[in-house]
Design a protein around this motif. Structure first.
Motif, PDB file in Angstrom:
ATOM      1  N   VAL A 208      -5.394  11.613  -5.583  1.00 19.89           N
ATOM      2  CA  VAL A 208      -5.068  11.225  -6.957  1.00 19.89           C
ATOM      3  C   VAL A 208      -5.772  12.185  -7.905  1.00 19.89           C
ATOM      4  O   VAL A 208      -6.642  12.954  -7.491  1.00 19.89           O
ATOM      5  CB  VAL A 208      -5.465   9.768  -7.251  1.00 19.89           C
ATOM      6  CG1 VAL A 208      -4.679   8.798  -6.370  1.00 19.89           C
ATOM      7  CG2 VAL A 208      -6.955   9.549  -7.078  1.00 19.89           C
TER       8      VAL A 208
ATOM      9  N   LEU B 194     -10.222  -2.741  -1.186  1.00 16.84           N
ATOM     10  CA  LEU B 194     -10.748  -2.938  -2.546  1.00 16.84           C
ATOM     11  C   LEU B 194      -9.886  -2.224  -3.578  1.00 16.84           C
ATOM     12  O   LEU B 194      -9.259  -1.204  -3.285  1.00 16.84           O
ATOM     13  CB  LEU B 194     -12.180  -2.418  -2.631  1.00 16.84           C
ATOM     14  CG  LEU B 194     -13.209  -3.129  -1.755  1.00 16.84           C
ATOM     15  CD1 LEU B 194     -14.597  -2.518  -1.990  1.00 16.84           C
ATOM     16  CD2 LEU B 194     -13.233  -4.625  -2.039  1.00 16.84           C
ATOM     17  N   VAL B 195      -9.883  -2.762  -4.787  1.00 22.18           N
ATOM     18  CA  VAL B 195      -9.122  -2.185  -5.899  1.00 22.18           C
ATOM     19  C   VAL B 195     -10.054  -2.046  -7.095  1.00 22.18           C
ATOM     20  O   VAL B 195     -10.474  -3.054  -7.673  1.00 22.18           O
ATOM     21  CB  VAL B 195      -7.930  -3.096  -6.281  1.00 22.18           C
ATOM     22  CG1 VAL B 195      -7.111  -2.468  -7.396  1.00 22.18           C
ATOM     23  CG2 VAL B 195      -7.066  -3.410  -5.073  1.00 22.18           C
ATOM     24  N   PRO B 196     -10.412  -0.812  -7.453  1.00 21.92           N
ATOM     25  CA  PRO B 196     -11.345  -0.647  -8.576  1.00 21.92           C
ATOM     26  C   PRO B 196     -10.758  -1.141  -9.900  1.00 21.92           C
ATOM     27  O   PRO B 196      -9.568  -1.004 -10.151  1.00 21.92           O
ATOM     28  CB  PRO B 196     -11.586   0.870  -8.621  1.00 21.92           C
ATOM     29  CG  PRO B 196     -10.560   1.492  -7.735  1.00 21.92           C
ATOM     30  CD  PRO B 196     -10.044   0.448  -6.817  1.00 21.92           C
TER      31      PRO B 196
ATOM     32  N   PHE C 107      -6.062   7.806  -1.773  1.00 22.41           N
ATOM     33  CA  PHE C 107      -5.846   6.455  -2.304  1.00 22.41           C
ATOM     34  C   PHE C 107      -4.416   6.016  -2.046  1.00 22.41           C
ATOM     35  O   PHE C 107      -3.497   6.818  -2.089  1.00 22.41           O
ATOM     36  CB  PHE C 107      -6.089   6.426  -3.824  1.00 22.41           C
ATOM     37  CG  PHE C 107      -7.531   6.600  -4.214  1.00 22.41           C
ATOM     38  CD1 PHE C 107      -8.139   7.851  -4.134  1.00 22.41           C
ATOM     39  CD2 PHE C 107      -8.273   5.524  -4.661  1.00 22.41           C
ATOM     40  CE1 PHE C 107      -9.472   8.018  -4.489  1.00 22.41           C
ATOM     41  CE2 PHE C 107      -9.602   5.687  -5.031  1.00 22.41           C
ATOM     42  CZ  PHE C 107     -10.209   6.935  -4.943  1.00 22.41           C
ATOM     43  N   TYR C 108      -4.257   4.717  -1.828  1.00 25.31           N
ATOM     44  CA  TYR C 108      -2.950   4.084  -1.948  1.00 25.31           C
ATOM     45  C   TYR C 108      -2.777   3.643  -3.404  1.00 25.31           C
ATOM     46  O   TYR C 108      -3.737   3.573  -4.161  1.00 25.31           O
ATOM     47  CB  TYR C 108      -2.841   2.828  -1.075  1.00 25.31           C
ATOM     48  CG  TYR C 108      -3.156   3.020   0.379  1.00 25.31           C
ATOM     49  CD1 TYR C 108      -2.163   3.416   1.268  1.00 25.31           C
ATOM     50  CD2 TYR C 108      -4.431   2.783   0.872  1.00 25.31           C
ATOM     51  CE1 TYR C 108      -2.445   3.576   2.626  1.00 25.31           C
ATOM     52  CE2 TYR C 108      -4.723   2.935   2.218  1.00 25.31           C
ATOM     53  CZ  TYR C 108      -3.737   3.343   3.085  1.00 25.31           C
ATOM     54  OH  TYR C 108      -4.014   3.493   4.413  1.00 25.31           O
TER      55      TYR C 108
ATOM     56  N   VAL D 113      -6.001   1.949  -4.509  1.00 27.63           N
ATOM     57  CA  VAL D 113      -6.736   1.359  -3.384  1.00 27.63           C
ATOM     58  C   VAL D 113      -7.308   2.493  -2.547  1.00 27.63           C
ATOM     59  O   VAL D 113      -6.553   3.220  -1.892  1.00 27.63           O
ATOM     60  CB  VAL D 113      -5.805   0.491  -2.509  1.00 27.63           C
ATOM     61  CG1 VAL D 113      -6.595  -0.174  -1.375  1.00 27.63           C
ATOM     62  CG2 VAL D 113      -5.080  -0.554  -3.341  1.00 27.63           C
TER      63      VAL D 113
ATOM     64  N   ALA E 177       1.643   8.303   2.062  1.00 26.42           N
ATOM     65  CA  ALA E 177       0.540   7.507   1.524  1.00 26.42           C
ATOM     66  C   ALA E 177      -0.449   7.232   2.649  1.00 26.42           C
ATOM     67  O   ALA E 177      -0.024   7.081   3.789  1.00 26.42           O
ATOM     68  CB  ALA E 177       1.060   6.184   0.977  1.00 26.42           C
ATOM     69  N   PRO E 178      -1.780   7.199   2.370  1.00 22.71           N
ATOM     70  CA  PRO E 178      -2.393   7.437   1.068  1.00 22.71           C
ATOM     71  C   PRO E 178      -2.415   8.925   0.750  1.00 22.71           C
ATOM     72  O   PRO E 178      -2.225   9.746   1.629  1.00 22.71           O
ATOM     73  CB  PRO E 178      -3.812   6.911   1.264  1.00 22.71           C
ATOM     74  CG  PRO E 178      -4.097   7.145   2.717  1.00 22.71           C
ATOM     75  CD  PRO E 178      -2.782   6.903   3.411  1.00 22.71           C
ATOM     76  N   ASP E 179      -2.690   9.237  -0.518  1.00 24.81           N
ATOM     77  CA  ASP E 179      -2.641  10.632  -0.938  1.00 24.81           C
ATOM     78  C   ASP E 179      -3.723  10.877  -1.999  1.00 24.81           C
ATOM     79  O   ASP E 179      -4.345   9.939  -2.486  1.00 24.81           O
ATOM     80  CB  ASP E 179      -1.242  10.923  -1.497  1.00 24.81           C
ATOM     81  CG  ASP E 179      -0.881  12.408  -1.417  1.00 24.81           C
ATOM     82  OD1 ASP E 179      -1.763  13.227  -1.091  1.00 24.81           O
ATOM     83  OD2 ASP E 179       0.272  12.739  -1.717  1.00 24.81           O
TER      84      ASP E 179
ATOM     85  N   LEU F 246       0.881  -1.177   0.000  1.00 21.79           N
ATOM     86  CA  LEU F 246       0.000   0.000   0.000  1.00 21.79           C
ATOM     87  C   LEU F 246       0.913   1.219   0.000  1.00 21.79           C
ATOM     88  O   LEU F 246       1.441   1.620   1.043  1.00 21.79           O
ATOM     89  CB  LEU F 246      -0.909  -0.026   1.228  1.00 21.79           C
ATOM     90  CG  LEU F 246      -1.903  -1.200   1.274  1.00 21.79           C
ATOM     91  CD1 LEU F 246      -2.614  -1.264   2.621  1.00 21.79           C
ATOM     92  CD2 LEU F 246      -2.924  -1.099   0.144  1.00 21.79           C
ATOM     93  N   THR F 247       1.119   1.780  -1.194  1.00 17.76           N
ATOM     94  CA  THR F 247       2.110   2.849  -1.335  1.00 17.76           C
ATOM     95  C   THR F 247       1.466   4.091  -1.944  1.00 17.76           C
ATOM     96  O   THR F 247       0.249   4.168  -2.077  1.00 17.76           O
ATOM     97  CB  THR F 247       3.289   2.383  -2.207  1.00 17.76           C
ATOM     98  OG1 THR F 247       2.821   2.215  -3.552  1.00 17.76           O
ATOM     99  CG2 THR F 247       3.852   1.058  -1.717  1.00 17.76           C
ATOM    100  N   LYS F 248       2.308   5.014  -2.333  1.00 18.75           N
ATOM    101  CA  LYS F 248       1.851   6.304  -2.853  1.00 18.75           C
ATOM    102  C   LYS F 248       1.819   6.243  -4.379  1.00 18.75           C
ATOM    103  O   LYS F 248       2.725   5.691  -5.000  1.00 18.75           O
ATOM    104  CB  LYS F 248       2.861   7.346  -2.391  1.00 18.75           C
ATOM    105  CG  LYS F 248       2.542   8.791  -2.723  1.00 18.75           C
ATOM    106  CD  LYS F 248       3.728   9.637  -2.244  1.00 18.75           C
ATOM    107  CE  LYS F 248       3.785  10.978  -2.936  1.00 18.75           C
ATOM    108  NZ  LYS F 248       2.964  11.976  -2.235  1.00 18.75           N
TER     109      LYS F 248
ATOM    110  N   GLU G  10      -1.216  -4.056   6.429  1.00 21.29           N
ATOM    111  CA  GLU G  10      -0.646  -5.168   5.669  1.00 21.29           C
ATOM    112  C   GLU G  10       0.337  -5.892   6.567  1.00 21.29           C
ATOM    113  O   GLU G  10       1.102  -5.271   7.289  1.00 21.29           O
ATOM    114  CB  GLU G  10      -0.001  -4.725   4.354  1.00 21.29           C
ATOM    115  CG  GLU G  10       0.912  -3.530   4.412  1.00 21.29           C
ATOM    116  CD  GLU G  10       1.515  -3.199   3.034  1.00 21.29           C
ATOM    117  OE1 GLU G  10       1.966  -4.110   2.338  1.00 21.29           O
ATOM    118  OE2 GLU G  10       1.520  -2.015   2.682  1.00 21.29           O
TER     119      GLU G  10
ATOM    120  N   LYS H 182       2.996   1.301   8.903  1.00 20.47           N
ATOM    121  CA  LYS H 182       2.020   2.389   8.882  1.00 20.47           C
ATOM    122  C   LYS H 182       1.587   2.704  10.307  1.00 20.47           C
ATOM    123  O   LYS H 182       1.710   1.878  11.213  1.00 20.47           O
ATOM    124  CB  LYS H 182       0.839   1.989   8.008  1.00 20.47           C
ATOM    125  CG  LYS H 182       1.266   1.855   6.554  1.00 20.47           C
ATOM    126  CD  LYS H 182       0.150   1.796   5.567  1.00 20.47           C
ATOM    127  CE  LYS H 182       0.692   1.846   4.140  1.00 20.47           C
ATOM    128  NZ  LYS H 182       1.629   0.757   3.822  1.00 20.47           N
TER     129      LYS H 182
END
Lengths: 596, 596
Positions: free
Chosen positions: B573, B182-184, A192-193, A183, B569-571, A170-172, B233, B558
């Motif tokens: 988008v 989740l991952v779209p 988002f990640y 994510v 992260a997260p950031d 889970l990164t940037k 994670e 984290k």
């Protein structure tokens, strides 16, 4: 039934007279003369089990109920087969097991296909019933090989004092590069990640953390439109070192490959591997990952033909392009005009305007363009291409990039189709001296040819701003049999140089800081010189296993539309799940979900 | 400067007289009597380098410019230190390097903290400058230990014929269990992948694929509100086998742990590990993961006190609850009323209504409740709790689950605070005979205590529908020093039983098919009996390294709000990224992004 279980595939003549206890799958059942024969399969192989009414009528009655892919447990005696019944193609073919008892551990419906070696069903069906497909011997062998290669790599690196380390998933998101899988964050609304395209930045940070020698067998993700040889998630052997030179990293990689080839294929790989500069690879093979297992090399004849009045050749050279040719040695008689027309169609895929050709017949160049070639041009071509009787010469005259790509692809095609490739060979090759930047005509800007952290050649640093296209990178790709096995480089470790790199790539200071500020900051606190390499494990397995489909080397692969046909991922999620993530589907997606 | 580089920490008296070539970081610089002393650090340790104007004034001038965390390269001679200057606390303390030359490879700004062993700064700062934090010796040692443990596990499993295999990260969302990340999907509009909470279903499919022995050091994901010992994670050693019994899997796990403890800690671990039933663990330790390194066991005195007229005790037992007590041996005098008031506050965290207590003083039970205890009850307690002069007895009378949780937690707290725990001990323990289901009072339904694929005890199958709470699972947890190191079970391999399981869990036939149809189908094509175990590698590393913060065992961890303080992260988008994924932020998230 109890006691230690033996493996079916390991029973030999030395076991004759012993009692054995087996568990596995029914590969095949045959009834013959009142007896029942079952080929019992487990992970080690297959052995024949015989049910005889004189031994146990109860066992025979149960054996009569079993079908293909039933899971059974059997106890019995190992006996030698009659001489006439010996099967030399089977490791256990000199023995069989006379069963005393059998239990059915689980049943099987009649499977949509039998898990046999030579299977001829649509790949979609294989993927949907992947667990049946994977029971097949060639698949079992491929994943055993993958395991062996993986451990061999690890053992080498462990022995060489590398530490295996895990970087985050889970990164940037960093939009430079391929498209990220994102994510959504539940806690940070609207953030988002990103799943990593590679551990690139983290492995550099590991070097800045003083670990010096890192590796990871790392899962990576790219949300790109998939070609046959790409998967949305793939695995790379990721290596980074501090204080090592380019040559030291390449030497370490060669020693690693030597060990793997010995462990997995029992091949003594000669080292050092040959090295070729990028420019030479393009010129001689029309490819940055040349398959050197066969000849058919491209020959640049621009200097020869520029004296010609033949417009196609002359024009290409004069407008800054070039003319190259392949000599298909002694094969002139095997190619009809129709055949050559097909080759012409093929090169057009790569934007070539056409394919010119001549044949050497009775000391004379023949073919449609022969009459345009002046005597001295013909003589020049004869010398440059070492033309002999019966040779077929194929030319492309075009923009140089088109010449390389079209003739390079044609070379691969002909090599395969003419059977010029020795499939038993493993030709490793380093391609070096890469350009640092690539120019994108559509966007009219330069991009990093590898990634924005690649170290330029020291003597080229001054060119970065004014002649980016002329700047070489301290980068090296490892090529195996025409596949890019992996690539690496020395990385930038000086803040000023990294700033300059982002500047050339068109980042404003603020954009650079926003996306990579943490890295730029880390460079200011004692970043060591460092570099590394990453190797594609899926592709390496594919080549080692002698396969051509990358999906056969990944346990549960995805299709070209990034679907898992077995589990049906991706799939709809609930309104509540979306709400927790602060998301809504757009209208089109809502419509699509409604129509499912 | 050229030639082979040596490692600073490996230089010894045997090297005296040799020329060495070192690269690393400036740990410390001191100027003394016209000389400069630099402690040069690399991954192997530290060596002292001396710059002397008589040897090279040029080197001295450069050395004068370096500061902490500069990256330098040094060449010089190894010399023995004067007897008075020997530092026995340093592996290289009998020698030093007299420098001939020095180059500065990279500079460092003055770091926000020095990477020294004993660091006292806020964890936020350590995480933001993780690359500095990781340079510290205790962190370097932790990740070397993690590497060593990982390889030890792998070597054991490889030797035991397991295959390392990779399962997908982009999988299907299955809402049963913890919350999925989740991952779209870009290609399938409105669909999502889920990151795996564990490879559970895939490892079962691997068994159905005939591989029999699988392992993976697998990354897993859970989008839960984080406690101190959880990360979004995490990594587990994931193992699955076919045809093996519960005892065989537990034995294999013990042999693996034996190997790791030998390889990593040079400890000969006694096997087999003790086993304790879940009910007994709860009764004696108030915990399903008891720390058996110390006593202070819970004693259920319900049978003794139910005869009493003391309402608190009698009432608890009569309403179906229970009364348990801990005997804090000989510590009566160390606990004032005020101290005990604090313990009372502590058990209230776990919903206990109060903490009753008595002290044995001069042959008499004393304390606020002493007067309510009839003679025979007091005698019964004396016997059950083996009360002696100077003992402090602490009681909780409540619902049994509250009694266990509150007294179990109190036991841990007292064990720690009274120094009863031998930190050098590694107490492994199996907890077995788990309940198959857990009842959720709020939702008024049963959930799978482990997961819905856990095999019930054969003799309990009939209870599943009518007495789900009484059904035991064929499950086993491995506990180490009071931590749950991992857990496993035999899995359901019969279609009918899996159907029944989903039914008890309240799935309609359609829901079961929609979510797990592929698994139910796979069970119909010859699924073998199988089972396995999964062990938490982060936590195992933490215990082996003698640490208490899980974040110290993860390279780039984290925070409790699932943020990476280093990369941020997260950031956010871009709009374009969202559009490609067919998503919109909801109003609240949009607002949040606007205010960033």
């Amino acid at each position: 039934m109890s006691g230690h279980r033996q493996l079916s595939g390991q029973i030999r003549e030395t076991h004759v007279g012993e009692k054995v206890h087996l568990k596995g799958w029914v590969q095949k059942r045959r009834d013959l003369g009142g007896l029942i024969f079952i080929d019992l399969r487990d992970r080690s192989g297959v052995v024949q089990v015989v049910f005889n009414p004189e031994r146990s009528s109860e066992a025979l009655a149960t054996a009569d109920k079993v079908r293909s892919e039933y899971v059974i447990e059997v106890a019995g005696d190992v006996v030698a087969r009659d001489e006439g019944a010996v099967n030399e193609n089977l490791a256990t073919g000199r023995v069989e097991v006379m069963a005393d008892s059998i239990s059915i551990l689980n049943k099987s419906k009649n499977p949509p296909f039998q898990p046999q070696d030579d299977l001829d069903v649509a790949e979609e069906l294989r993927l949907k019933y992947r667990y049946l497909d994977l029971r097949r011997n060639p698949m079992q062998e491929t994943f055993k090989l993958r395991h062996k290669a993986t451990q061999s790599i690890r053992n080498f690196l462990n022995d060489d004092d590398f530490l295996e380390m895990e970087t985050p998933m889970l990164t940037k998101s960093t939009p430079e590069g391929a498209r990220d899988y994102l994510v959504p964050s539940r806690v940070h609304e609207g953030d988002f990640y990103a799943l990593p395209q590679s551990p690139q930045i983290f492995k550099q940070l590991i070097m800045m953390s003083g670990f010096e020698k890192y590796y990871q067998i790392a899962r990576c993700f790219r949300d790109e439109d998939l070609r046959a040889d790409r998967q949305p998630e793939f695995t790379q052997v990721d290596i980074e070192t501090s204080f090592m030179s380019k040559d030291e990293i390449m030497d370490m990689t060669e020693r690693m490959m030597k060990r793997v080839m010995k462990d997995v294929k029992d091949i003594e790989l000669p080292t050092p591997f040959p090295r070729m500069k990028y420019d030479e690879a393009m010129e001689r093979y029309g490819s940055d990952k040349p398959d050197t297992r066969f000849g058919l090399e491209l020959v640049n004849v621009s200097d020869v033909v520029k004296a010609s009045e033949f417009k196609v050749f002359k024009g290409a050279v004069e407008s800054g392009g070039s003319v190259s040719a392949i000599n298909v040695k002694g094969k002139a008689s095997e190619f009809s005009r129709k055949d050559i027309d097909k080759l012409t169609e093929f090169v057009k895929i790569y934007d070539a305007k056409g394919l010119a050709w001549v044949k050497e017949n009775e000391g004379e160049l023949q073919g449609p363009i022969a009459k345009f070639l002046e005597d001295e041009v013909a003589a020049g071509l004869r010398e440059a291409l070492e033309i002999e009787e019966g040779d077929l010469i194929l030319f492309v005259a075009d923009k140089t990039s088109v010449v390389h790509e079209s003739l390079g692809s044609l070379r691969q095609k002909l090599g395969r189709e003419l059977g010029l490739i020795d499939e038993s060979q493993f030709n490793f090759l380093w391609v070096t001296d890469w350009p640092l930047f690539e120019y994108d005509e559509d966007l009219d800007r330069y991009f990093a040819a590898h990634h924005p952290f690649t170290m330029p050649e020291r003597e080229d640093i001054d060119k970065m701003s004014d002649q980016p296209g002329e700047t070489k990178a301290q980068a090296y790709d490892l090529v195996l049999n025409g596949y890019e096995l992996g690539g690496g480089s020395l990385r930038i470790y000086e803040k000023e140089l990294q700033d300059k790199m982002f500047e050339v790539l068109g980042f404003s200071e603020e954009e650079a800081k926003d996306q990579f500020g943490f890295l730029l900051e880390a460079l200011e606190y004692g970043a060591p010189p460092h570099g590394g390499i990453a190797l594609g494990l899926d592709r390496f397995t594919m080549i080692l296993a002698g396969r051509t489909n990358l999906r056969d080397t990944i346990l549960f692969p995805k299709t070209a539309s990034a679907s898992d046909l077995l589990t049906q991922a991706p799939d709809s999620v609930s309104e509540e799940q979306l709400k927790e993530l602060h998301l809504e589907l757009n209208e089109k997606a809502k419509e699509n979900q409604k129509n499912k």
